[in-house]
Design an enzyme around this catalytic site. Structure first.
Site, PDB file in Angstrom:
ATOM      1  N   ASP A   1       0.836  -1.198   0.000  1.00 55.49           N
ATOM      2  CA  ASP A   1       0.000   0.000   0.000  1.00 55.49           C
ATOM      3  C   ASP A   1       0.871   1.248   0.000  1.00 55.49           C
ATOM      4  O   ASP A   1       2.082   1.173  -0.138  1.00 55.49           O
ATOM      5  CB  ASP A   1      -1.005  -0.022   1.158  1.00 55.49           C
ATOM      6  CG  ASP A   1      -0.311  -0.221   2.482  1.00 55.49           C
ATOM      7  OD1 ASP A   1       0.806   0.318   2.643  1.00 55.49           O
ATOM      8  OD2 ASP A   1      -0.860  -0.927   3.353  1.00 55.49           O
TER       9      ASP A   1
ATOM     10  N   MET B   1      -1.215   9.133  13.163  1.00 56.24           N
ATOM     11  CA  MET B   1      -2.537   9.416  12.576  1.00 56.24           C
ATOM     12  C   MET B   1      -3.257  10.556  13.305  1.00 56.24           C
ATOM     13  O   MET B   1      -4.487  10.517  13.447  1.00 56.24           O
ATOM     14  CB  MET B   1      -3.414   8.147  12.607  1.00 56.24           C
ATOM     15  CG  MET B   1      -2.804   6.984  11.846  1.00 56.24           C
ATOM     16  SD  MET B   1      -3.793   5.488  11.892  1.00 56.24           S
ATOM     17  CE  MET B   1      -3.351   4.803  13.482  1.00 56.24           C
TER      18      MET B   1
ATOM     19  N   LYS C   1      -4.615   2.589   0.546  1.00 56.06           N
ATOM     20  CA  LYS C   1      -5.708   3.441   1.001  1.00 56.06           C
ATOM     21  C   LYS C   1      -5.301   4.881   0.803  1.00 56.06           C
ATOM     22  O   LYS C   1      -4.136   5.228   0.865  1.00 56.06           O
ATOM     23  CB  LYS C   1      -5.956   3.229   2.496  1.00 56.06           C
ATOM     24  CG  LYS C   1      -6.358   1.839   2.840  1.00 56.06           C
ATOM     25  CD  LYS C   1      -6.270   1.655   4.334  1.00 56.06           C
ATOM     26  CE  LYS C   1      -6.369   0.184   4.694  1.00 56.06           C
ATOM     27  NZ  LYS C   1      -5.801  -0.124   5.981  1.00 56.06           N
TER      28      LYS C   1
END
Ligand code: SAH
Length: 516
Positions: free
Chosen positions: A36, A173, A58
């Site tokens: 990813d 995050m 993603k």
């Protein structure tokens, strides 16, 4: 059918050299690589050329493939008997959902290995000059997700515990929630003066750091326009950056530099860029091969059969040397049969390649191109002599023509062919469009021609336009001319036409821009 196996591999934070040896080995032996966005493009170059590559990445606003689908994919591939590497950013066990992937594999009786990686939680601060612990400043650290929606937790208890649990707090995050995070930490006991840093895209060319305090960091992040992904570091260790920052001062820091030469020859340039803090991006557009075909072989065989007759053997590239010796071996010709010949080499690397085979070049021109060789030959070449020129199929005609004009008989043999290679790269067109490739290097005219063709084949309609924002660096004037003929504006050409010269010129160009 033999059962497959799945390696759940931590790719590290971005700098491709931060993968583990075990991870690299898994990657090299896999039939399929599932990856990813956080497991960047570079590592895929280590996969087998025939390995299948599946992007399950993603984006913040869009899930390309749901986690359940990825889990299922891994199981299906392994059931087909394939060896699979699932590359994951950082460490697979740190917010990597490796548990879910491993659990389904186990349920289906599939053998798997978890290969740890260097988590961004420590590597990204380190690349910004921030150690997460310090003898005097912090004796512990926590790694916390900033992504959880606050209502999922009994957040007053949660923030109370988090705030005072350890010395250093590292949030992943968390960029979008930086305001909320700072507010909670202050509310539960950290002072507004507590140092905070956000490091975006750590270990990559885009690495950028914003420093502030709990009191003002939200405003600073907004003003800087800092976007995810970034690591947030809270605590006194942040101050260490003032003295320990090291990546940013490297001369090529922040530059992503496209390397277009053949993979077999790219390593020196790649290493030098890396050493100087740049991010080399390998995109080999040429490939060299033994020329195919009966006729080509016969010609070489005939030319080598007359080894004793040559007064000169003139080599103009490392490839020329490598392939020349391959042919000697193929036809069983002992190099000592060239006993009459003197050897000339264009460029120090060509001379070095000869040296490795025990031959000292008799003549090394000062200027590293065919014209230079002619100049320095002076009256050493004489009318009536014979010269063997082992070269690539694309070699320029200057040398044989000029030698011919001096009455030297030349025997040219194409000891290798240069072919177009189109790397399987899903990123490059988009990166060019977004200005994420800062410099393009060309080390021969064919790298220019082939880059245009390779980009076209990857769907780029107007390669000239796509390259127009990049700094264009060419190894010498001949290559620069080719680039200019393709409509590129060349700004870097070294005085000496070598890889070292090229790298030096790149550094000079940076100094110039920075006004040093
Ligand atoms: N397993 C990963 C973390 C996955 S969660 C690891 O161990 O690193 C994704 C978050 O990691 C991002 O939102 C960001 O906070 C952080 N991250 C990963 N790579 C990063 C990088 N190169 N620079 C800054 N942050 C990064």
């Amino acid at each position: 059918m033999a059962q497959g196996k799945v390696y759940l591999v931590g790719a590290g934070p971005g700098d491709p050299k931060l993968i583990t040896i075990r991870g690299l080995e898994a990657l090299k032996r896999s039939d399929v690589v599932v990856f990813d966005r956080l497991a960047g493009p570079h590592l895929l170059n280590y996969a087998r050329p025939d390995a299948e590559r599946i992007y399950v990445g993603k984006l913040p606003d869009r899930h390309t493939m749901k986690q359940e689908e990825i889990n299922r994919l891994l199981v299906d591939l392994a059931l087909q008997g394939k060896t699979v590497t699932r590359l994951k950013g950082g460490d697979p066990t740190v917010f990597g959902r490796v548990g879910e992937e491993a659990e389904l594999l186990r349920k289906n009786g599939i053998v798997y290995e978890i290969v740890p990686g260097i988590t961004s939680a420590i590597a990204v601060p380190a690349y910004a000059g921030i150690p997460v612990t310090h003898r005097d400043l912090a004796s512990s650290f926590s790694v916390i997700t900033g992504h959880e929606s606050p209502d999922k937790l009994d957040h007053s208890i949660y923030w109370d515990k988090v705030t005072n649990a350890t010395g250093t707090l590292v949030f992943l995050m968390g960029v979008a929630k930086i305001g909320y995070i700072s507010e909670q930490l202050i509310k539960h006991g950290r002072t507004p003066e507590t140092p905070v840093a956000l490091v975006q895209w750590g270990t990559r060319a885009e690495q950028r750091t914003v420093v502030g305090t709990l009191g003002d960091i939200e405003a600073r992040v907004k003003a800087a326009g800092l976007q995810p992904p970034a690591v947030i570091i809270v605590g006194d260790v942040v101050k260490q950056r003032e003295t320990l920052s090291w990546v940013e001062s490297k001369p090529l820091f922040g530059r992503r530099i496209l390397v277009t030469r053949a993979r077999s020859q790219a390593s020196e340039l790649m290493e030098r860029i890396d050493e100087l803090g740049g991010e080399p991006y390998e995109f080999p557009v040429i490939e060299t091969k033994l020329p195919a075909g009966e006729q080509a072989e016969r010609e070489i065989e005939r030319a080598l059969a007359r080894a004793e007759e040559y007064d000169w053997v003139m080599l103009t590239s490392v490839n020329g040397v490598d392939y020349f010796f391959r042919w000697l071996d193929r036809f069983g010709v002992d190099v000592r049969r060239f006993h009459r010949a003197r050897f000339a080499a264009v460029g120090p690397k060509t001379a070095e390649a000869l040296g490795l085979r025990g031959i000292r070049a008799d003549l090394l021109p000062e200027s590293f191109h065919a014209e230079g060789l002619l100049d320095s030959l002076g009256d050493q070449v004489k009318e009536g002599q014979t010269a063997l020129l082992p070269r690539g199929d694309l070699a320029r005609k200057v040398l044989p023509e000029e030698l011919g004009a001096k009455g030297v008989r030349t025997v040219e043999i194409d000891v290798y062919d240069t072919e177009l290679s189109v790397p399987r790269d899903i990123w490059l067109p988009g990166m060019l469009e977004n200005g994420e490739i800062h410099t393009v290097t060309f080390t021969s005219s064919s790298t220019v021609v082939n880059l245009f063709e390779a980009l076209r084949r990857l769907g780029v309609e107007d390669p000239r336009q796509a390259l127009s924002r990049c700094e264009i660096a060419c190894i010498g004037p001949v290559t620069a001319k080719t680039a200019e003929r393709h409509g590129l504006s060349v700004s870097v050409v070294p005085d000496d036409y070598t890889i070292d010269g090229l790298v030096q010129a790149l550094v000079e160009a940076r100094r110039h821009t920075k006004g040093e």
